[in-house]
Design an enzyme around this catalytic site. Sequence first.
Site, PDB file in Angstrom:
ATOM      1  N   ASP B 517       0.879  -1.148   0.000  1.00 15.45           N
ATOM      2  CA  ASP B 517       0.000   0.000   0.000  1.00 15.45           C
ATOM      3  C   ASP B 517       0.930   1.214   0.000  1.00 15.45           C
ATOM      4  O   ASP B 517       2.113   1.088   0.289  1.00 15.45           O
ATOM      5  CB  ASP B 517      -0.851  -0.059   1.279  1.00 15.45           C
ATOM      6  CG  ASP B 517      -1.599   1.220   1.508  1.00 15.45           C
ATOM      7  OD1 ASP B 517      -2.259   1.676   0.570  1.00 15.45           O
ATOM      8  OD2 ASP B 517      -1.520   1.758   2.628  1.00 15.45           O
ATOM      9  N   THR B 519       0.178   5.029   1.147  1.00 14.93           N
ATOM     10  CA  THR B 519       0.134   5.942   2.286  1.00 14.93           C
ATOM     11  C   THR B 519       0.286   5.203   3.605  1.00 14.93           C
ATOM     12  O   THR B 519      -0.489   4.306   3.902  1.00 14.93           O
ATOM     13  CB  THR B 519      -1.197   6.702   2.292  1.00 14.93           C
ATOM     14  OG1 THR B 519      -1.450   7.131   0.970  1.00 14.93           O
ATOM     15  CG2 THR B 519      -1.141   7.870   3.239  1.00 14.93           C
ATOM     16  N   ASP B 718      -1.570  -0.624   5.881  1.00 16.66           N
ATOM     17  CA  ASP B 718      -1.855  -0.080   7.201  1.00 16.66           C
ATOM     18  C   ASP B 718      -3.317   0.254   7.415  1.00 16.66           C
ATOM     19  O   ASP B 718      -3.817   0.195   8.522  1.00 16.66           O
ATOM     20  CB  ASP B 718      -1.005   1.170   7.459  1.00 16.66           C
ATOM     21  CG  ASP B 718      -1.470   2.334   6.615  1.00 16.66           C
ATOM     22  OD1 ASP B 718      -1.836   2.093   5.458  1.00 16.66           O
ATOM     23  OD2 ASP B 718      -1.476   3.458   7.123  1.00 16.66           O
TER      24      ASP B 718
END
Lengths: 61, 825
Positions: B517, B519, B718
């Site tokens: 991922d 960000t 996250d």
Amino acid sequence: MSILFVLIPLGLALLGLAIWGFIWAVNNDQFEDLDQAAHSILFDDDPVAPEAPDRPGDESS
Amino acid sequence: MSSATAIAGAVEACFHCGLAVPPGSSYSVVIDGADRPMCCPGCRAVATAIIDQGLDDYYRHREGHGVNPEALSPSSAEESRSFDDEEIQRGFTRCDPDGIKRATLSIEGISCAACAWLIERQLRRRPGVIDVSVHLGSHRAQLAWDPTIAKLSELLTAVTEVGYVAHPFQPDREEQYARDQQRRMLRRLGVAGLGMMQVMMYAVGLYAGSLQGIDDRHRLLLHWVSLIVTTPVVFYAASPFFTNALRDLRSRQLGMDVPVAIAIGGAYLASVGAMWRGAGEVYFDSVCMFTFFLLLGRYLEARMRRHSDEFSRRLLRGAPRTARRLGPTGEEVVACRLLVPGDWIRVREGETIPADGIIVEGRSAVDEALLTGEPLPHARLPGDPVIGGSQNIESPLVISVTRTGASSTLASIVALLDRAQAERPATVRAADRAARIFVAVVLSLTAAVTFYWWHVQPDRAFEIGLALLVSTCPCALSLATPAALAAATNGLARTGLLVSRGHVLEGLARISDFVFDKTGTLTRGELELVAIRPLGEESEIECVAIARALEEHSSHPIARAFSRWNGPWVRRENESQSEQKIVCSEANTVTGSGLSGRIRGVEYRLGRADWALSLIPGSSAPSFDEADCAVLLVAEHGPVAWFGLRDELRPGAAKLIERLRRRGVRTHLLTGDPSPGATRVAHRLGIEEARGGVSPEEKLAYVRDLQASGAVIAMAGDGVNDAPVLAAAQISIAMGGGSDLTRARADSVLLEDDLDALGGAVNWSHKTRRVIRQNLAWALVYNLTILPLAGMGWVAPYAAAIGMSLSSLLVVGNALRLGDVRVSK
């Protein structure tokens, strides 16, 4: 060798004691945190009052 | 000086938190007789409190810097006060008959034993505190206090004073269960271990006796005491093997526990029978030893799992979540689960929005990074929808609740996650299947051999059958993997990767694709000021100083970027003096646009270019494209400066990608962020495939497609939006700063900032696999050698038990080599 008839039951009693102690320790969280105890010895039990004379002069303005 | 990137100059580090001291600040505290620099008033307050209380030992013994108080999220004063409320307290406290209350607190900011000591000491000297113990591993504290003397909110504040944040914590049932289970296992292990030592001692006497001759009454005595000691070992310590074996048989499966139960139960009964008849062998020593080693293997495995489960959960704020409901009588604090659609709630700035809804009043920026992966907050106006779980950044909002509980956005993502997890490829099961086949072979072999001996020499049939069962016991086999995994897991935890499911270590060596991922995973998830281009006469430093003064009034991520910035400052006394005097008045936040304010009588605007330029009609500014996100500072007299901000990469990201490429692992980037910055990051790092603006469903589909073509996928993420994909990937890695949900469900959690810890983990997993193979090979060779010997009746049960134990020890010793991760670097 008849002493064995005394010693071995005595050993058994000690074993019982050891098991009781172990179970007590487990139930009282003695095995929960094995790291903290190793460090706690570093700290004074009660913070000692700062020893005034030893302090290096008045560097702090 | 057209643009400047942040080059860390010779900046002083804050003595308390280790962050750089911003120029011009002059905070300091006298610690151990010397003036120590502090970066901010927060750190100064904490350090002063620590010193004033005589707790300076903390600074002497700590192993790392403390946490900057600003990085913590203390409860608002009001929320703390709500914890004093009887009704709300009932959710997380227990009350002793004598009126003493007990609660578990989850503590943020603990990093070493000194922290734990500091908190204990700070709380213990408060009147009314009966007992407090801080558990370093789980970041929890057990607190007992007298509610008639002390209030819980005051105690929580006392913890905040010394730089930590405590939240009431409600351990969930699963965790409570795991804890009880762990204790039961430990008690069993202790009983089996102590019992084993005793019975072995008696056995030595018996063996010596059978060589030298022994009185019948002495032998009888030793038999009897062995029986007395073995009985609890079999019926208490070994009871899980029997229940598991029964369960397996009922569901018509063959688990490892079936032969174990047969061996333990059979040997015990046969020994009792031999005593009854007054003839034949007793096998009490084998029974105890066997039980102990098996329990040890299971215990190691369970401890590893629980340890990391706790780690991943410890950051969960189990505090009862509350919301401010606007009722006819005004604002009231209620538990979130009591909200129903149609309720109006107030959400202050900095708070998490408790449920999906529509804004009724107020305008603010809402941070949905954890839900959607977009790094910048969105401007939200009345009538706009907001998602439960996102964060309100700028100003208070009144929200009309539309969906709660199971129908909310968050719950639907959780449902997607559950489904993905259930449909996960069954790579994990392979080991179980192998064990089942092994067990079936052992059982039928034993039956055949016993049957054979029954006809040839009936009196030895049982002994030989037993020896066969014990010596081929998949003990070394069953210890081989868990011991290696436990050792490697502990080692990795020290480098910052916390593994909660054993297959991660085996699996990382087999991956073909690594999906990231963006960000918060590849990047820090925080904006940083990376470029400054002055447009007027002001120097870079002046520009930043003005911007900082304006942003001081905002909690927007952009503002944090300014306050954190410590570029190539030239520390000149007069300059830092003058800079401190810059104060902004009439500050005003315009949601979605920027900030305006007056400094030294001049009006400034900082924010989106078109909005900032509208301060001077008809003006324009040169274009600027040095960063993903740019803001313009404009004064009454003209544009002042461009600021370029970027969500910086985590350290080690490039190195990790490079390492993976060398291992032949393909890399992918999937992000919810639709901006071109997403793909730019992929290019910069050399990631092969990149997709921006993908929804959780699309991410999941992407990963499924890869898997359909045979890929073994590791995924790092996250946000809540990553959770379903994480669940679908064979191996999932959550970031320590990620959402609670993601961390709780992932196979492993990366606690370090440094992404390259993952590269180390991949190396380590190759090594782990090698050790597991060595162990399995040894176990197999041993079993294959002992099998014919035992089958021919050349191995006595005690010799089989000793052989089995030695073999297990060898395997464990080999596994322990994995504990030292530094070797892998």
